[in-house]
Write a protein that holds these residues in place. Structure first.
Motif, PDB file in Angstrom:
ATOM      1  N   PHE A 161      56.959  56.412  34.978  1.00 28.35           N
ATOM      2  CA  PHE A 161      57.262  56.205  36.410  1.00 28.35           C
ATOM      3  C   PHE A 161      56.023  55.703  37.151  1.00 28.35           C
ATOM      4  CE2 PHE A 161      57.859  57.503  40.809  1.00 28.35           C
ATOM      5  CZ  PHE A 161      59.195  57.200  41.047  1.00 28.35           C
ATOM      6  N   PHE A 162      54.889  56.368  36.921  1.00 29.58           N
ATOM      7  CA  PHE A 162      53.641  55.971  37.587  1.00 29.58           C
ATOM      8  C   PHE A 162      53.194  54.578  37.125  1.00 29.58           C
ATOM      9  CE2 PHE A 162      49.024  55.546  37.385  1.00 29.58           C
ATOM     10  CZ  PHE A 162      48.674  55.737  38.720  1.00 29.58           C
ATOM     11  N   SER A 163      53.270  54.318  35.832  1.00 27.67           N
ATOM     12  CA  SER A 163      52.814  53.041  35.285  1.00 27.67           C
ATOM     13  C   SER A 163      53.619  51.869  35.830  1.00 27.67           C
ATOM     14  CB  SER A 163      52.894  53.053  33.750  1.00 27.67           C
ATOM     15  OG  SER A 163      52.086  54.076  33.209  1.00 27.67           O
ATOM     16  N   VAL A 164      54.931  52.084  36.005  1.00 29.42           N
ATOM     17  CA  VAL A 164      55.791  51.039  36.578  1.00 29.42           C
ATOM     18  C   VAL A 164      55.335  50.696  38.000  1.00 29.42           C
ATOM     19  CG1 VAL A 164      58.123  50.570  37.455  1.00 29.42           C
ATOM     20  CG2 VAL A 164      57.826  51.500  35.152  1.00 29.42           C
ATOM     21  N   PHE A 165      55.116  51.721  38.829  1.00 26.86           N
ATOM     22  CA  PHE A 165      54.686  51.473  40.208  1.00 26.86           C
ATOM     23  C   PHE A 165      53.272  50.899  40.272  1.00 26.86           C
ATOM     24  CE2 PHE A 165      58.394  53.826  41.414  1.00 26.86           C
ATOM     25  CZ  PHE A 165      58.705  53.338  42.679  1.00 26.86           C
ATOM     26  N   PHE A 166      52.425  51.363  39.371  1.00 20.98           N
ATOM     27  CA  PHE A 166      51.050  50.848  39.318  1.00 20.98           C
ATOM     28  C   PHE A 166      51.054  49.361  38.944  1.00 20.98           C
ATOM     29  CE2 PHE A 166      46.639  50.989  37.252  1.00 20.98           C
ATOM     30  CZ  PHE A 166      45.986  50.940  38.478  1.00 20.98           C
ATOM     31  N   GLY A 167      51.900  48.999  37.975  1.00 20.95           N
ATOM     32  CA  GLY A 167      52.028  47.600  37.567  1.00 20.95           C
ATOM     33  C   GLY A 167      52.570  46.719  38.677  1.00 20.95           C
ATOM     34  N   LEU A 168      53.581  47.227  39.395  1.00 18.18           N
ATOM     35  CA  LEU A 168      54.136  46.476  40.528  1.00 18.18           C
ATOM     36  C   LEU A 168      53.092  46.310  41.634  1.00 18.18           C
ATOM     37  CD1 LEU A 168      57.705  48.060  40.762  1.00 18.18           C
ATOM     38  CD2 LEU A 168      57.176  45.695  40.136  1.00 18.18           C
ATOM     39  N   GLY A 169      52.294  47.364  41.849  1.00 23.33           N
ATOM     40  CA  GLY A 169      51.233  47.306  42.864  1.00 23.33           C
ATOM     41  C   GLY A 169      50.192  46.253  42.526  1.00 23.33           C
ATOM     42  N   ILE A 170      49.826  46.170  41.238  1.00 27.74           N
ATOM     43  CA  ILE A 170      48.851  45.165  40.794  1.00 27.74           C
ATOM     44  C   ILE A 170      49.402  43.760  41.027  1.00 27.74           C
ATOM     45  CG2 ILE A 170      47.734  44.160  38.753  1.00 27.74           C
ATOM     46  CD1 ILE A 170      47.437  47.015  37.663  1.00 27.74           C
ATOM     47  N   ALA A 171      50.703  43.569  40.686  1.00 25.41           N
ATOM     48  CA  ALA A 171      51.331  42.255  40.880  1.00 25.41           C
ATOM     49  C   ALA A 171      51.380  41.885  42.362  1.00 25.41           C
ATOM     50  CB  ALA A 171      52.738  42.260  40.287  1.00 25.41           C
ATOM     51  N   ALA A 172      51.594  42.903  43.211  1.00 23.54           N
ATOM     52  CA  ALA A 172      51.755  42.648  44.650  1.00 23.54           C
ATOM     53  C   ALA A 172      50.473  42.158  45.325  1.00 23.54           C
ATOM     54  CB  ALA A 172      52.263  43.912  45.344  1.00 23.54           C
ATOM     55  N   ILE A 173      49.301  42.547  44.800  1.00 24.11           N
ATOM     56  CA  ILE A 173      48.044  42.136  45.458  1.00 24.11           C
ATOM     57  C   ILE A 173      47.494  40.821  44.885  1.00 24.11           C
ATOM     58  CG2 ILE A 173      47.423  44.502  46.098  1.00 24.11           C
ATOM     59  CD1 ILE A 173      45.384  44.481  43.801  1.00 24.11           C
ATOM     60  N   GLY A 174      48.247  40.225  43.951  1.00 27.89           N
ATOM     61  CA  GLY A 174      47.914  38.889  43.474  1.00 27.89           C
ATOM     62  C   GLY A 174      46.606  38.780  42.713  1.00 27.89           C
ATOM     63  N   GLU A 175      45.770  37.806  43.130  1.00 29.39           N
ATOM     64  CA  GLU A 175      44.535  37.469  42.426  1.00 29.39           C
ATOM     65  C   GLU A 175      43.578  38.654  42.322  1.00 29.39           C
ATOM     66  OE1 GLU A 175      42.436  34.968  40.077  1.00 29.39           O
ATOM     67  OE2 GLU A 175      44.380  34.520  40.994  1.00 29.39           O
ATOM     68  N   LYS A 176      43.554  39.514  43.345  1.00 26.57           N
ATOM     69  CA  LYS A 176      42.651  40.677  43.339  1.00 26.57           C
ATOM     70  C   LYS A 176      42.962  41.629  42.183  1.00 26.57           C
ATOM     71  CE  LYS A 176      41.885  40.867  48.356  1.00 26.57           C
ATOM     72  NZ  LYS A 176      42.169  41.643  49.584  1.00 26.57           N
ATOM     73  N   GLY A 177      44.217  41.661  41.768  1.00 22.46           N
ATOM     74  CA  GLY A 177      44.622  42.585  40.709  1.00 22.46           C
ATOM     75  C   GLY A 177      44.345  42.064  39.316  1.00 22.46           C
ATOM     76  N   LYS A 178      43.914  40.788  39.222  1.00 19.15           N
ATOM     77  CA  LYS A 178      43.688  40.188  37.895  1.00 19.15           C
ATOM     78  C   LYS A 178      42.638  40.953  37.091  1.00 19.15           C
ATOM     79  CE  LYS A 178      43.189  35.698  35.651  1.00 19.15           C
ATOM     80  NZ  LYS A 178      42.365  36.179  34.558  1.00 19.15           N
ATOM     81  N   ILE A 179      41.609  41.441  37.758  1.00 18.07           N
ATOM     82  CA  ILE A 179      40.547  42.170  37.049  1.00 18.07           C
ATOM     83  C   ILE A 179      41.094  43.440  36.392  1.00 18.07           C
ATOM     84  CG2 ILE A 179      39.786  43.441  39.131  1.00 18.07           C
ATOM     85  CD1 ILE A 179      36.923  43.235  37.982  1.00 18.07           C
ATOM     86  N   LEU A 180      42.043  44.106  37.076  1.00 20.06           N
ATOM     87  CA  LEU A 180      42.657  45.312  36.511  1.00 20.06           C
ATOM     88  C   LEU A 180      43.511  44.969  35.303  1.00 20.06           C
ATOM     89  CD1 LEU A 180      43.725  47.400  39.650  1.00 20.06           C
ATOM     90  CD2 LEU A 180      42.150  48.113  37.849  1.00 20.06           C
ATOM     91  N   ILE A 181      44.243  43.847  35.391  1.00 25.62           N
ATOM     92  CA  ILE A 181      45.064  43.410  34.254  1.00 25.62           C
ATOM     93  C   ILE A 181      44.182  43.120  33.041  1.00 25.62           C
ATOM     94  CG2 ILE A 181      46.564  41.568  33.384  1.00 25.62           C
ATOM     95  CD1 ILE A 181      47.766  41.360  36.172  1.00 25.62           C
ATOM     96  N   ASP A 182      43.045  42.430  33.278  1.00 26.20           N
ATOM     97  CA  ASP A 182      42.121  42.110  32.180  1.00 26.20           C
ATOM     98  C   ASP A 182      41.566  43.377  31.525  1.00 26.20           C
ATOM     99  OD1 ASP A 182      42.511  39.439  32.608  1.00 26.20           O
ATOM    100  OD2 ASP A 182      40.703  39.157  33.826  1.00 26.20           O
ATOM    101  N   VAL A 183      41.198  44.364  32.375  1.00 26.74           N
ATOM    102  CA  VAL A 183      40.643  45.627  31.870  1.00 26.74           C
ATOM    103  C   VAL A 183      41.698  46.386  31.050  1.00 26.74           C
ATOM    104  CG1 VAL A 183      39.813  47.927  32.538  1.00 26.74           C
ATOM    105  CG2 VAL A 183      38.893  45.897  33.666  1.00 26.74           C
ATOM    106  N   LEU A 184      42.913  46.482  31.602  1.00 28.30           N
ATOM    107  CA  LEU A 184      43.980  47.219  30.915  1.00 28.30           C
ATOM    108  C   LEU A 184      44.422  46.499  29.644  1.00 28.30           C
ATOM    109  CD1 LEU A 184      46.069  48.324  34.027  1.00 28.30           C
ATOM    110  CD2 LEU A 184      44.850  49.839  32.471  1.00 28.30           C
TER     111      LEU A 184
END
Length: 425
Positions: A161-184
């Motif tokens: 449940f948390f991971s789904v919302f966290f993933g959607l949150g990362i997608a919602a902030i666009g380019e700023k969230g790319k660093i988190l995607i790379d780390v994960l």
């Protein structure tokens, strides 16, 4: 000087060798407390190694996968489709088990009182606490109040449940969230590397877990209930080959191709009687087999709670087996009620230790079977658990392909190339 190439058997063959050695050790050391304790500890250490990497893989893969999907409407559609599919398949599994039990009557020829009883106090305590958790408590339990607490206790659904919302949150902030995607993404690749290291211990873990099961129980415990075990296994095989085969055909692929790809995981799940033991490799393989990573990372962990086809078959056959053994005649209406109760109870008890046995404890009282009846089949629960775990694993891998195909998130070319690597071996 001529060089000879050393031969190293594949992981699947190593696990099979471990399985055979475990059977031998179990027979040789039957009743030997020192050997039982040693094998139990070695087996527990292997399962603990797997549990160590399961949640980090689920969090990293699911978060990255959901971030790549990005669209909350699409995610909602995938989630609803997945849950409907799970409910349909488990209902078919329960109905099939009941039909087989009604035709073959496994409990009619058994003198229930001549069987050896086993201690089920640990399941009784779990069932007592689980009975108080209705549908609302189950739904509320999915939402974590503290994600770190859920991670620490290994609660899969709150983590999903948390991971789904966290993933959607990362997608919602666009380019700023790319660093988190790379780390994960990097973290998930590290965890898959660790998984490959851990899998080198699988043959030893399998040997120990099979050995301790037989050393505690003994071959003699299987003989009186051999017909029940045989019917349960035959029904599970029929479900995989025929029912799942038809579903696979409808969605344009072969169940045998899927079984070829995950054969090592089926053997490992069967040997350890633990779905968690194969979860990391299942996520990796189904991604490589062509299904979108976001769908794989969502469907497989969710299926561990909601899509337990093997368990559903066992529960329905076991419930009618005990009713027949106690000469309790069940009308069609009572059997339909049993089917509905099993459908609801199995979802509410998911994630509970010894869930299949706990579901039976909570269910058989509705058809008038004494709870003491379960003490007579508790001894062979581990043997049946091996089969139902393997079926659960196949069911969840099938689900990822079905949902992937239905969402047009399946790469057929990549799937064919990956399958070819297994056919060449």
């Amino acid at each position: 000087m001529k060089k000879y190439k050393s031969y190293r058997p594949s992981l699947g063959w190593q696990i099979m060798i471990g399985l055979i050695l475990g059977i031998v050790l179990g027979v040789v050391f039957y009743g030997n407390k020192v050997a039982i304790t040693t094998m139990q500890n070695i087996g527990t250490m292997f399962i603990s190694l797997i549990q160590m990497i399961v949640l980090p893989i689920v969090v990293t893969c699911l978060t990255v996968g959901i971030a790549s999907i990005g669209d909350i409407k699409k995610l909602g559609r995938v989630g609803l489709k997945t849950l409907i599919y799970f409910e349909l398949m488990t209902t078919i599994a329960i109905a099939l088990g009941m039909i087989v039990a009604n035709i073959l009557h496994p409990g009619t020829m058994i003198d229930i009182h001549s069987l050896h009883s086993s201690d089920i106090s640990q399941y009784m305590a779990t069932a007592k606490s689980a009975k108080h958790t209705g549908i609302w408590q189950t739904l509320m339990g999915i939402i974590p109040t503290n994600i770190f607490s859920s991670l620490a206790s290994g609660d899969m659904m709150p983590v999903i449940f948390f991971s789904v919302f966290f993933g959607l949150g990362i997608a919602a902030i666009g380019e700023k969230g790319k660093i988190l995607i790379d780390v994960l993404q990097a973290a998930s690749e590290v965890m898959f590397k660790v998984t490959n290291w851990v899998m080198h211990f699988a043959p030893i873990g399998v040997c120990a877990l099979i050995g301790v099961a037989l050393a505690e129980m003994g071959i003699s415990a299987l003989v009186p209930l051999g017909y029940f075990v045989l019917i349960t296994y035959a029904t599970m095989i029929f479900f995989v080959i025929v029912v799942m085969g038809i579903v696979a055909k409808i969605f344009g692929f072969s169940i045998f191709n899927l079984l070829t790809v995950i054969k090592d995981e089926i053997v490992l799940a069967f040997s350890t009687a633990s779905s968690e033991a194969v979860l990391p490799k299942m996520i990796e393989k189904m991604d490589n087999f062509g299904t979108n990573q976001g769908i794989v990372s969502f469907v497989i962990p969710t299926g561990y709670t909601f899509n337990l086809d093997g368990s559903a078959i066992y529960q329905s056959i076991a419930a009618l087996f005990l009713a027949q053994a106690y000469h309790i005649h069940l009308s069609l209406g009572q059997q339909i009620t049993l089917l509905v109760v099993l459908m609801v109870t199995s979802k509410g008890m998911a994630g509970v230790p010894g869930a299949s046995f706990v579901v039976l404890l909570a269910t058989i009282s509705t058809i008038g079977v004494p709870v003491t009846g379960l003490t007579f089949i508790a001894g062979i629960d581990r043997i049946v658990d091996m089969g139902r775990t393997a079926v659960n694993v196949v069911g969840n891998s099938l689900a990822t392909m079905v949902i992937g195909k239905s969402e047009n998130e399946f790469d057929q070319k990549r799937s064919d190339e990956y399958l070819a690597t297994f056919k060449q071996k």
